[in-house]
Design a protein around this motif. Structure first.
Motif, PDB file in Angstrom:
ATOM      1  N   ILE A  41       0.746  -1.285  -0.264  1.00 49.77           N
ATOM      2  CA  ILE A  41      -0.110   0.368   0.446  1.00 49.77           C
ATOM      3  C   ILE A  41       0.595   1.306   0.138  1.00 49.77           C
ATOM      4  O   ILE A  41       0.639   2.139  -0.747  1.00 49.77           O
ATOM      5  N   LEU A  42       1.657   1.005   1.428  1.00 46.97           N
ATOM      6  CA  LEU A  42       2.996   2.080   0.482  1.00 46.97           C
ATOM      7  C   LEU A  42       3.414   2.859  -0.230  1.00 46.97           C
ATOM      8  O   LEU A  42       3.728   3.877  -0.616  1.00 46.97           O
ATOM      9  N   GLU A  43       4.246   1.484  -1.285  1.00 55.33           N
ATOM     10  CA  GLU A  43       5.039   1.644  -1.754  1.00 55.33           C
ATOM     11  C   GLU A  43       3.710   2.158  -3.243  1.00 55.33           C
ATOM     12  O   GLU A  43       3.867   2.987  -4.204  1.00 55.33           O
ATOM     13  N   ASN A  44       2.034   1.746  -3.817  1.00 55.02           N
ATOM     14  CA  ASN A  44       1.511   2.596  -4.819  1.00 55.02           C
ATOM     15  C   ASN A  44       0.998   4.088  -4.324  1.00 55.02           C
ATOM     16  O   ASN A  44       1.378   4.421  -5.099  1.00 55.02           O
ATOM     17  N   CYS A  45       0.811   4.656  -2.686  1.00 51.90           N
ATOM     18  CA  CYS A  45       1.400   5.280  -2.739  1.00 51.90           C
ATOM     19  C   CYS A  45       1.636   6.396  -3.375  1.00 51.90           C
ATOM     20  O   CYS A  45       1.788   7.630  -3.235  1.00 51.90           O
ATOM     21  N   LYS A  46       3.260   5.886  -3.101  1.00 54.08           N
ATOM     22  CA  LYS A  46       4.657   6.385  -3.301  1.00 54.08           C
ATOM     23  C   LYS A  46       4.285   6.626  -4.655  1.00 54.08           C
ATOM     24  O   LYS A  46       4.528   8.119  -5.257  1.00 54.08           O
ATOM     25  N   GLN A  47       3.403   6.257  -5.594  1.00 58.15           N
ATOM     26  CA  GLN A  47       3.560   6.397  -7.334  1.00 58.15           C
ATOM     27  C   GLN A  47       2.762   7.615  -7.401  1.00 58.15           C
ATOM     28  O   GLN A  47       2.819   8.231  -8.637  1.00 58.15           O
ATOM     29  N   VAL A  48       1.890   8.088  -6.636  1.00 56.18           N
ATOM     30  CA  VAL A  48       0.860   9.557  -6.263  1.00 56.18           C
ATOM     31  C   VAL A  48       1.844  10.636  -6.350  1.00 56.18           C
ATOM     32  O   VAL A  48       0.806  11.695  -6.447  1.00 56.18           O
ATOM     33  N   LEU A  49       2.771  10.792  -5.559  1.00 59.32           N
ATOM     34  CA  LEU A  49       2.379  11.338  -4.716  1.00 59.32           C
ATOM     35  C   LEU A  49       3.993  12.127  -4.942  1.00 59.32           C
ATOM     36  O   LEU A  49       4.770  11.984  -5.574  1.00 59.32           O
ATOM     37  N   LYS A  50       2.849  13.541  -4.954  1.00 59.34           N
ATOM     38  CA  LYS A  50       4.833  14.706  -5.252  1.00 59.34           C
ATOM     39  C   LYS A  50       5.893  14.633  -4.601  1.00 59.34           C
ATOM     40  O   LYS A  50       5.960  13.107  -3.815  1.00 59.34           O
ATOM     41  N   GLN A  51       7.572  14.553  -5.443  1.00 62.55           N
ATOM     42  CA  GLN A  51       8.368  14.683  -4.998  1.00 62.55           C
ATOM     43  C   GLN A  51       8.078  14.739  -3.121  1.00 62.55           C
ATOM     44  O   GLN A  51       8.796  14.142  -2.086  1.00 62.55           O
ATOM     45  N   ASN A  52       7.937  16.378  -2.708  1.00 60.36           N
ATOM     46  CA  ASN A  52       8.091  16.520  -1.372  1.00 60.36           C
ATOM     47  C   ASN A  52       7.110  16.243  -0.620  1.00 60.36           C
ATOM     48  O   ASN A  52       6.834  16.655   0.270  1.00 60.36           O
ATOM     49  N   GLY A  53       5.644  15.463  -0.811  1.00 65.91           N
ATOM     50  CA  GLY A  53       4.436  15.295  -0.483  1.00 65.91           C
ATOM     51  C   GLY A  53       4.392  14.487   0.830  1.00 65.91           C
ATOM     52  O   GLY A  53       5.782  13.941   0.892  1.00 65.91           O
ATOM     53  N   TYR A  54       3.359  14.037   1.458  1.00 63.78           N
ATOM     54  CA  TYR A  54       3.459  13.592   2.574  1.00 63.78           C
ATOM     55  C   TYR A  54       2.520  12.888   2.932  1.00 63.78           C
ATOM     56  O   TYR A  54       1.253  13.038   2.193  1.00 63.78           O
ATOM     57  N   ILE A  55       2.307  11.718   3.883  1.00 63.39           N
ATOM     58  CA  ILE A  55       1.532  10.643   4.033  1.00 63.39           C
ATOM     59  C   ILE A  55       1.071  11.362   5.318  1.00 63.39           C
ATOM     60  O   ILE A  55       2.581  11.030   6.038  1.00 63.39           O
ATOM     61  N   LEU A  56      -0.167  11.190   5.773  1.00 64.72           N
ATOM     62  CA  LEU A  56      -0.755  11.802   7.437  1.00 64.72           C
ATOM     63  C   LEU A  56      -1.451  10.835   7.838  1.00 64.72           C
ATOM     64  O   LEU A  56      -2.143   9.373   7.334  1.00 64.72           O
ATOM     65  N   LEU A  57      -0.693   9.428   8.649  1.00 66.25           N
ATOM     66  CA  LEU A  57      -1.564   8.386   9.431  1.00 66.25           C
ATOM     67  C   LEU A  57      -2.087   8.743  10.836  1.00 66.25           C
ATOM     68  O   LEU A  57      -1.515   9.443  11.575  1.00 66.25           O
TER      69      LEU A  57
ATOM     70  N   TYR B 100       6.987  -0.109  14.704  1.00 64.52           N
ATOM     71  CA  TYR B 100       6.781  -0.769  14.430  1.00 64.52           C
ATOM     72  C   TYR B 100       5.893  -0.275  12.816  1.00 64.52           C
ATOM     73  O   TYR B 100       6.757  -0.260  12.160  1.00 64.52           O
ATOM     74  N   ALA B 101       5.143   0.615  13.226  1.00 64.02           N
ATOM     75  CA  ALA B 101       4.770   2.043  12.036  1.00 64.02           C
ATOM     76  C   ALA B 101       6.340   2.421  11.746  1.00 64.02           C
ATOM     77  O   ALA B 101       6.382   3.598  10.423  1.00 64.02           O
ATOM     78  N   SER B 102       7.332   3.355  12.208  1.00 63.50           N
ATOM     79  CA  SER B 102       8.456   3.804  11.892  1.00 63.50           C
ATOM     80  C   SER B 102       9.298   3.298  11.357  1.00 63.50           C
ATOM     81  O   SER B 102       9.171   3.374   9.485  1.00 63.50           O
ATOM     82  N   THR B 103       9.604   2.140  11.314  1.00 61.19           N
ATOM     83  CA  THR B 103      10.114   0.771  10.289  1.00 61.19           C
ATOM     84  C   THR B 103       9.042   0.435   9.252  1.00 61.19           C
ATOM     85  O   THR B 103      10.247   0.449   8.151  1.00 61.19           O
ATOM     86  N   LEU B 104       8.337   0.617   9.728  1.00 55.22           N
ATOM     87  CA  LEU B 104       7.095  -0.293   8.632  1.00 55.22           C
ATOM     88  C   LEU B 104       7.405   1.083   6.963  1.00 55.22           C
ATOM     89  O   LEU B 104       7.903   0.746   5.755  1.00 55.22           O
ATOM     90  N   PHE B 105       7.397   2.340   7.521  1.00 55.54           N
ATOM     91  CA  PHE B 105       7.316   3.965   6.545  1.00 55.54           C
ATOM     92  C   PHE B 105       9.045   3.908   5.895  1.00 55.54           C
ATOM     93  O   PHE B 105       8.898   4.463   5.264  1.00 55.54           O
ATOM     94  N   GLN B 106       9.680   3.297   7.338  1.00 57.66           N
ATOM     95  CA  GLN B 106      11.060   3.999   6.361  1.00 57.66           C
ATOM     96  C   GLN B 106      11.543   2.872   6.253  1.00 57.66           C
ATOM     97  O   GLN B 106      12.570   3.072   4.807  1.00 57.66           O
ATOM     98  N   ASN B 107      11.124   1.174   5.460  1.00 52.28           N
ATOM     99  CA  ASN B 107      11.230   0.767   4.605  1.00 52.28           C
ATOM    100  C   ASN B 107      10.746   0.516   3.204  1.00 52.28           C
ATOM    101  O   ASN B 107      11.545  -0.111   1.802  1.00 52.28           O
ATOM    102  N   ALA B 108      10.073   1.468   3.301  1.00 53.57           N
ATOM    103  CA  ALA B 108       9.316   2.105   1.962  1.00 53.57           C
ATOM    104  C   ALA B 108       9.543   3.069   1.390  1.00 53.57           C
ATOM    105  O   ALA B 108       9.572   3.456   0.884  1.00 53.57           O
TER     106      ALA B 108
END
Length: 279
Positions: A180-196, A236-244
């Motif tokens: 899901i995170l990898e999918n989100c990266k494909q539509v995010l702008k270079q300096n975009g954000y994910i809010l969780l 867990y959340a930190s590792t998940l997002f950093q790995n992505a």
């Protein structure tokens, strides 16, 4: 918690209310705060049929179960106040929009926004499109399982300023979260954000599910209606997002004691909130 090496919060501060965390009881400490990122839960009955059970959920409850969510207004208002007055406004994608309890309050507050919204439940999308405030001019709403369907089929690549994941990742198997995170990266702008915003380890609902032996894997449970719920630790959340490939801008756990006077019980509610930047 602010990760070492993460960018300082400047134009995008998180002015979250400060609440002292309630003391965690001994029963909460029996629940482990870490789940292996490699857990294979995809073949579990409730994980395999999650779309089916959520569709049944929305057919039964329609848009009456969840209250309107004003999290973006409260948690991240400063970002929108600073940036929303640009000539073209901002573009937001909500992944896992449900019946629209976040997107409609958001558009009411920030009318210049253009909103993409998706959910893997066709019934949920039907409820959004039947809402009295639905506007095809301001919204692009579509069915999508973000764990396997390409978001770029409905959203132009690298055009979204902010992706919101509000009680979305917790509804899917941990083994699907990275996709899901990898999918989100494909539509995010270079300096975009994910809010969780999602459930955190030690929440009273987790304790009940744990006591009822409704655990699928560590911190991942099935409810009585067949829907699932995962409970996040900050680690867990930190590792998940950093790995992505995301940078941690900010992350914290919001804790609140809620007393039900009619039942004479006090519940410890815990939610995780995070801001992650696409580098």
């Amino acid at each position: 918690m602010h990760a070492a090496g993460a960018p300082l919060v400047t134009a995008f501060p998180a002015k979250w209310p400060v609440n002292s965390a309630p003391r965690v009881g001994r029963r909460y400490l029996t629940i482990r705060c870490w789940t292996s990122l490699s857990n294979d839960t995809a073949n579990h009955h409730y994980s395999r049929r999650s779309q089916q059970y959520w569709d049944k959920f929305y057919k039964l409850h329609k848009n009456k179960f969840f209250k309107d969510r004003h999290y973006l207004e409260k948690d991240w208002r400063s970002y929108f106040d600073d940036e929303i007055e640009s000539s073209n406004g901002k573009v937001v994608l909500e992944v896992g929009c449900g019946a629209g309890n976040t997107i409609f309050p958001l558009i009411d507050t920030f009318p210049k926004l253009y909103v993409h919204a998706c959910d893997f439940s066709p019934k949920a999308i039907s409820l959004v499109k039947s809402h009295e405030n639905y506007s095809a001019e301001k919204m692009n709403v579509f069915v999508c399982d973000a764990a396997k369907d390409d978001l770029c089929a409905n959203v132009m690549p690298f055009t979204v300023d902010v992706v919101t994941l509000i009680f979305t990742l917790s509804a899917v198997s941990p083994c699907k979260m990275a996709s899901i995170l990898e999918n989100c990266k494909q539509v995010l702008k270079q300096n975009g954000y994910i809010l969780l915003r999602d459930y955190a380890v030690g929440d009273s609902a987790q304790v009940k599910l744990h006591d009822r032996n409704q655990m699928i894997s560590e911190n991942f449970y099935f409810r009585g209606d067949g829907t699932c719920s995962f409970y996040f630790s900050e680690a867990y959340a930190s590792t998940l997002f950093q790995n992505a490939g995301f940078a941690i801008v900010d992350i914290n756990t919001y804790c609140k004691e809620i007393t039900n006077h009619s039942r004479n019980i006090t519940m410890q509610r815990r939610w995780i909130r995070g801001i992650f930047g696409r580098s």
